[in-house]
Motif scaffolding. Structure first.
Motif, short mmCIF file in Angstrom:
data_model
loop_
_atom_site.label_atom_id
_atom_site.label_comp_id
_atom_site.label_asym_id
_atom_site.label_seq_id
_atom_site.Cartn_x
_atom_site.Cartn_y
_atom_site.Cartn_z
N VAL A 12 0.86 -1.25 0.15
CA VAL A 12 0.06 0.26 -0.07
C VAL A 12 0.75 1.70 -0.28
CG1 VAL A 12 -0.29 0.26 2.64
CG2 VAL A 12 -1.79 1.02 1.24
N GLN A 13 0.22 2.35 -0.72
CA GLN A 13 1.20 3.55 -0.55
C GLN A 13 1.25 4.34 0.86
OE1 GLN A 13 -0.82 5.98 -4.36
NE2 GLN A 13 1.71 5.04 -4.78
N ALA A 14 2.33 5.29 1.04
CA ALA A 14 2.02 5.97 2.23
C ALA A 14 0.67 6.53 2.28
CB ALA A 14 2.94 6.52 2.52
N GLY A 15 -0.02 6.62 4.00
CA GLY A 15 -0.97 7.38 4.29
C GLY A 15 -2.75 6.36 3.91
N GLY A 16 -2.14 5.20 3.08
CA GLY A 16 -3.55 4.52 2.99
C GLY A 16 -3.47 3.91 3.84
N SER A 17 -4.83 2.40 4.03
CA SER A 17 -4.82 1.46 4.97
C SER A 17 -4.94 0.42 4.92
CB SER A 17 -6.84 2.41 5.35
OG SER A 17 -6.46 3.41 5.41
N LEU A 18 -4.78 -0.92 5.73
CA LEU A 18 -5.23 -2.32 5.32
C LEU A 18 -5.85 -2.66 6.60
CD1 LEU A 18 -1.79 -3.66 4.07
CD2 LEU A 18 -3.65 -3.44 2.88
N ARG A 19 -6.73 -3.82 6.60
CA ARG A 19 -6.90 -4.24 7.35
C ARG A 19 -6.69 -5.96 8.13
NH1 ARG A 19 -13.34 -6.74 8.64
NH2 ARG A 19 -13.53 -5.91 10.66
#
Length: 119
Positions: A12-19
Motif C-alpha cells: 500500500v502507498q503511504a497514507g493508505g489503509s489495510l485491515r
C-alpha cells in the motif's frame, strides 16, 4: 494448542489503509489476550497492539491514533485496522494468542503476513 491464520497483508502507498485479520482455532481460552506484533528486517519483534477477552486494548505509542485492534469472540477472530500507514510500518505482522494458566503463560503465533508501505 491454538492455531492462528493471518490474512490481509499487502502493498500500500503511504497514507493508505489495510485491515489484517487473524482467525483462531483449537483450544482457545475464554480469558485469552490476542494481539499483533511486527518484525522489520534487522529488528526485533515488537508489540503493535493487544486486546483482552474483555475488550481492553493496549497500543504501541508509534501506532496509537492510527491503528485500531478489535475482536469478534463469536468468530474467534482479531482484527487490526491500520490507517495513515507510513513506510516505517513495513514489517511482517504476526498474530498472537496468550493465556495464563497456573501462573504459566502460553503463547501461540501465526505464520505472519507481510505489510509493505511505499513512500
Amino acid at each position: 494448542q491454538v492455531q492462528l491464520v493471518e490474512s490481509g497483508g499487502g502493498l500500500v502507498q503511504a497514507g493508505g489503509s489495510l485491515r489484517l485479520s487473524c482467525a483462531a482455532s483449537g483450544s482457545i481460552s475464554s480469558t485469552n489476550t490476542m494481539g499483533w506484533y511486527r518484525q522489520a528486517p534487522g529488528k526485533q519483534r515488537e508489540l503493535v497492539a493487544t486486546i483482552t477477552s474483555g475488550g481492553r486494548t493496549n497500543y504501541a505509542s508509534s501506532v496509537k491514533g492510527r491503528f485500531t485492534i478489535s475482536r469478534d469472540n463469536a468468530k474467534n477472530t482479531v482484527y487490526l485496522q491500520m490507517n495513515s500507514l507510513k513506510p516505517e510500518d513495513t514489517a511482517v505482522y504476526y498474530c498472537n494468542d496468550k493465556f495464563i494458566r497456573a501462573l504459566n503463560a502460553y503463547n501461540s503465533w501465526g505464520q505472519g503476513t507481510q505489510v509493505t508501505v511505499s513512500s
